[in-house]
Structure formats: C-alpha cells, structure tokens
Motif scaffolding. Sequence first.
Motif, PDB file in Angstrom:
ATOM      1  N   GLY A  93       0.778  -1.231   0.000  1.00 62.58           N
ATOM      2  CA  GLY A  93       0.000   0.000   0.000  1.00 62.58           C
ATOM      3  C   GLY A  93       0.809   1.279   0.000  1.00 62.58           C
ATOM      4  N   GLY A 123     -14.987   0.785   2.421  1.00 64.75           N
ATOM      5  CA  GLY A 123     -13.627   1.252   2.661  1.00 64.75           C
ATOM      6  C   GLY A 123     -13.090   1.919   1.424  1.00 64.75           C
ATOM      7  N   SER A 150      -8.335  -1.194   0.031  1.00 64.30           N
ATOM      8  CA  SER A 150      -8.419  -1.580   1.445  1.00 64.30           C
ATOM      9  C   SER A 150      -8.776  -3.052   1.628  1.00 64.30           C
ATOM     10  CB  SER A 150      -9.438  -0.700   2.176  1.00 64.30           C
ATOM     11  OG  SER A 150     -10.727  -0.812   1.600  1.00 64.30           O
ATOM     12  N   LYS A 179     -11.377  -4.841   0.187  1.00 62.69           N
ATOM     13  CA  LYS A 179     -12.815  -5.159   0.233  1.00 62.69           C
ATOM     14  C   LYS A 179     -13.138  -6.421  -0.568  1.00 62.69           C
ATOM     15  CE  LYS A 179     -14.112  -1.164  -1.462  1.00 62.69           C
ATOM     16  NZ  LYS A 179     -12.774  -0.569  -1.652  1.00 62.69           N
ATOM     17  N   GLN A 225     -13.533  -1.616   6.626  1.00 63.46           N
ATOM     18  CA  GLN A 225     -12.175  -2.103   6.833  1.00 63.46           C
ATOM     19  C   GLN A 225     -11.113  -1.180   6.261  1.00 63.46           C
ATOM     20  OE1 GLN A 225     -12.804  -5.867   4.422  1.00 63.46           O
ATOM     21  NE2 GLN A 225     -10.772  -5.293   3.662  1.00 63.46           N
ATOM     22  N   ARG A 226      -9.904  -1.357   6.788  1.00 61.21           N
ATOM     23  CA  ARG A 226      -8.699  -0.725   6.286  1.00 61.21           C
ATOM     24  C   ARG A 226      -7.600  -1.775   6.289  1.00 61.21           C
ATOM     25  NH1 ARG A 226     -12.193   2.525   6.134  1.00 61.21           N
ATOM     26  NH2 ARG A 226     -12.141   4.750   6.601  1.00 61.21           N
ATOM     27  N   LEU A 227      -6.515  -1.509   5.598  1.00 64.24           N
ATOM     28  CA  LEU A 227      -5.348  -2.378   5.629  1.00 64.24           C
ATOM     29  C   LEU A 227      -4.179  -1.622   6.240  1.00 64.24           C
ATOM     30  CD1 LEU A 227      -5.394  -4.269   2.184  1.00 64.24           C
ATOM     31  CD2 LEU A 227      -5.924  -5.187   4.445  1.00 64.24           C
ATOM     32  N   VAL A 247      -3.449   5.055   8.578  1.00 63.70           N
ATOM     33  CA  VAL A 247      -4.574   4.484   7.834  1.00 63.70           C
ATOM     34  C   VAL A 247      -5.928   4.927   8.376  1.00 63.70           C
ATOM     35  CG1 VAL A 247      -3.235   2.479   7.142  1.00 63.70           C
ATOM     36  CG2 VAL A 247      -4.620   2.358   9.216  1.00 63.70           C
TER      37      VAL A 247
END
Length: 597
Positions: free
Chosen positions: A247, A354, A358, A360, A480-482, A595
């Motif tokens: 990312g 998201g 991210s 999904k 969600q996030r990463l 993030v």
Amino acid sequence: MDPERSTKLRTVAENESGAAAEAAQPLQPAFQVNPLAELVADIIEATGLLPPDRLAFVRDKAKTTTFAQALIDEGLADSVMIAKALASRHNLPLIDIHTTGISDDASGTIPLHVLERLVALPYELDGDILKVAVADPANVHALDELKLASRHQIELAIAPREDIEGEIKRLARAAEAFGARSALDEDEDEFEEVEDEDDLEAEDGISDAPLVRLVNSLIFQAAEDGASDMHFEPSKDGQIVRFRIDGVMHEIQRIPKRMVAGVTTRLKVLAKLDIAERRKPQDGRISLNARSAGRMLDIRVATLPTVDGEKVTMRLLDKSKKAPTLEELGLPEDMRTRLGEIVRRPTGALLVTGPTGSGKSTSLYAALSEINRPEINIVTIEDPVEYRLAGITQMQINVKAGFTFATALRAILRSDPDVVMVGEIRDAETAKISIEAALTGHLVLSTMHTNDAPGAITRLGEMGVEPFLIGSAVSAVLAQRLARKLCSHCCEMYNPSSDELLKNRVSADVAAASDGMAFYRKRGCPRCGQTGYKGRIGIYQLFVMSEELEGMAVRRASREEIETKALEQGMHTLWDDGLAKVMSGVTSLEELGRVLV
C-alpha cells in the motif's frame, strides 16, 4: 505455535538432519521410501506432537524430501528454525545474509544457474577462501559440485533456504538489468533505431534486445517483491520507476532520459496500445507467466499524457493466488463468528466498505469461500476478476460492450442464483437492483466507498434506494482498512508515555490503563527493505442490523445517530480494532494513525 511443541519439533529436525549427514547415501529414486523420514515420523507419532491426519500428509511428503523440509512446507516449522538446527548439528556458523551482505567478488565466482540448482550463495572471498552459505549441508552431491565449480577453497556456512533463494533471484535480476543498461550504453545508435520502430514484435516477450530485457526485469522484480502497482513516471531528467508494496509507494529505479521513449513504447506494445497516440489516455492489459516469482499475472496498463511525457501505470493482478478464508483475514474471533453466521443466511445483503485498495474484494472472496458448496449457485460480477474460485460462475464487466454491473445483475437474476456477488455498487441503478435482489430470496454481497460501516446506510439513501428497503435488506456492513504489519525480525519494544498515546488519538481512559504497557514500533532491516513493515493486516468494524437500527434507517436517521445506537448495541469502531492489534504487537501506533486519519 506452542513453545514446548516448537522445541520438540526443532529437536526432531536436528536429529533428522544430523542423521542424514552421518548416513548420507546416493540420491534415491523419488518413488522409494526414505527410511530416515519414516523413523522421524514414527518418533513424532509416538510423542503425539501432530494429529494423525497432519502426520500422514507430512509423512507422505517426506518420501521425496527431508522431514525437516516437509515440516516447513506444512507451516509446522520455519526455515530459520531449521537453519539453526542444521548449524548446531554440523558445527557450522549460522549467518544472516541480509546483515552480513554479499560481496560482488564472491557472488561472481560461480555461475548463477549453478547456484540456483544447488541452493548455495557465495557471500565473501577472503584470499583464496570462498565462504559459501548453503541450505542443506547433508547434500554431499551438491557440495561436491560446488567444489568443482570453484577454483577457491570452500568454507561452508548455514543460512535459511528462503533467504538464499531470494538473494539469488535478486542477483539474477540485477545482472539482467545491468546487462540491458550496459548494452544500451555501448550502442546508443541501436537504441535510437528501436525507439523509432513502430512494429516492434512482442508476441513472445523474451527478445534479447537490451531494452526488452530491462522492461522484463522490472516487471519480474515487481512480481517477486509482491508489488500491486508499477508506476513509470516521466520527469525532466528521465523516468522514475516506483512500486506500490503493502500500500505504500517505493522508488525502485531512475531511467535515463534517452531511454524513456523506448521503455514507454515497449510497455505500450506489450499492452497492445497505439504507440503513435501520445495525447490521449489509453488502457490495455498484459498476461504474463512470472515463473520465477511463482505468479500468473494479469497486468492492467493505463497511460496518461502529462507535461513531461506519458505516464504508464500498471496494476498487477495475481491470477494464481488462492482466496483467503475468514480465519486468514485477521478478524477478531467474535467478529469472525458473527460474520460467518451472516453469510450463511439465505437472504439479505452484506456490504463491505472502505477506500480503494483496502481489501474489500478479498473479504468478499473469503466470505464466498466460506459458503461455497455444490448445493448452491453462486454468481459474481467483477471488474476485474481477482481470484478464480472453483465451482463459482464468475463474470467480468465490459463497459465498451455495454455490459455494466446493472445489465449483468439483471441477467444474473434471470439465471436462478442463490448468491450474487457484485464487485461494486457504483450507481443508483446497481444499488436499487442489488437491494431488491436481497429482498427476493437472494444473498447479495457487494462493496461501497464509505468511511465507516454506519455511513453505508445513509449512502444507500442518498443513491435513491427507498429507506424501508434498506432496513429490510441490509443484514450487515463490514468496514475495513489495511495496515502494514511490523517486521518480525526488527521491530522493537518500547513503553509509550501517556502524552504520546493521547497524541495518537488514544482515549484518556485507555491511555491511563495502558501506562507502562509494552508496545512495539518499527526499526528497519534488510529483510523489510528498511521500512520496518512487511505484509498487511486488516482492521475491521462490523455493523449488524437490528430492529432498532432498521427503524432508524426507515425514518432516515443521520449517520451519527445510527452510529451512536450501534455502539450502544456492541459495535466497535475501526480504531478499537486497530488499537487491539497495536497492543498485540501486530502493527504500530504510527501506522494505525496513517490508515485511520
């Protein structure tokens, strides 16, 4: 892994590797049973370290390899553990290649193809003594060939197999790129001729032309580094090559200005684009079998005209990777249990929200893997298809042909589906059809772009979906996030002060409770490219629809009101889940703040 169990497995690996060295025999045919591996398997069976089914599988694999390697392949031991065991048993030094470094004088003494076959790496030349790291000191045939391949006296050391293989691949890439640049430097006239050529052949992708080798080398490097995107960005003095890894963008190389046009032309030829058109954006694709990286790649290519020239962006999609399971996503135990119950319902809609990138779609694939079975008909509409799932009908939209999400969804609903996965709800038409499908006996899974889970409810209303349909159709929303995971080899422990916690948006109550607690932070080492991070983990928020929340959706309550009620009913924020992962040492406060801005 349990420490006691890990110690026992390590001891078994030591004994097995030691016995192999003492009783080294000529290589046996692949179909013959390895008596040593069988003996080690009997020992593990007697101790009960592994369940019978896992042991049977490892025993079968050990027929053609060492039992230690079979344990690594099954995730029951790691290569560092095995390397330590081998070094101890054979009284050889254990080295960390990334810390020790590789001498150019040493690495060039033996051909790369020999090193690849023997899994050996020369790392230092001390007078007439060539120090070589090997992964398997019991392989006497490989050691004999190593001695024959070098005119120097060989001094052995042990290093993890994956470290040796990774460094050999890096040396091969460096040699390829250096050879390409050297050839171009030696004959600029040849380069100019290639640059002006409009009918450059690209069918095989393995031409010996230096420019072609340079481009191929960069693509293979991106595949091996696990990059998701490649950027070829023009600048005043040349072209900057950047990879997006975990990312985050990293500068990889700078290409001289005289080579820029040739590199851009080569990329456009591979993607079957118009090399004469430089004023308008174009998009294409490249299919590539990156065998050295073990990846089947589908590369999406897009060009953009800029003031300094054409920019080329390449999205690397790995067609060979397997879809993860819900357990592998990093969901908290209670959240994973609830999500599993939701995806097993026959009707309703599960939305994953998201920003772009991210994860999904990956979460949706994990949900599909959870419920995929012969009794149900699952159909997906995607742009593009990121994973190939057996037993599932997968479709890819084609806007140029008029095959959009909305038109594909209408067609699918006439094809007797039980579960429908819509890659993304982008417009009001797709939103309405998806929600109506969830109310008419289908389970619908899709993604949206909102900052958090409650925001998806109000976003659907803004897209024109009737409020009474939203409350009835939506079963749950997963936001969600990463976040990047801390590198396990170099992260360091520290005790943050209360002020530091408060500056990182930790609540006063949590900061007070965390006073004196050990946290982890990045440091940086060669294994993680000095970034301090390697790999990514998901941070999640699960919003589950209830009767009260359904009523609020019907009366068009604001996002803040819906969020407050959901928190009262047990929903956690993204920050709560992220902070739990920080406290467990998976990621850092700094990364969490990046993030979750």
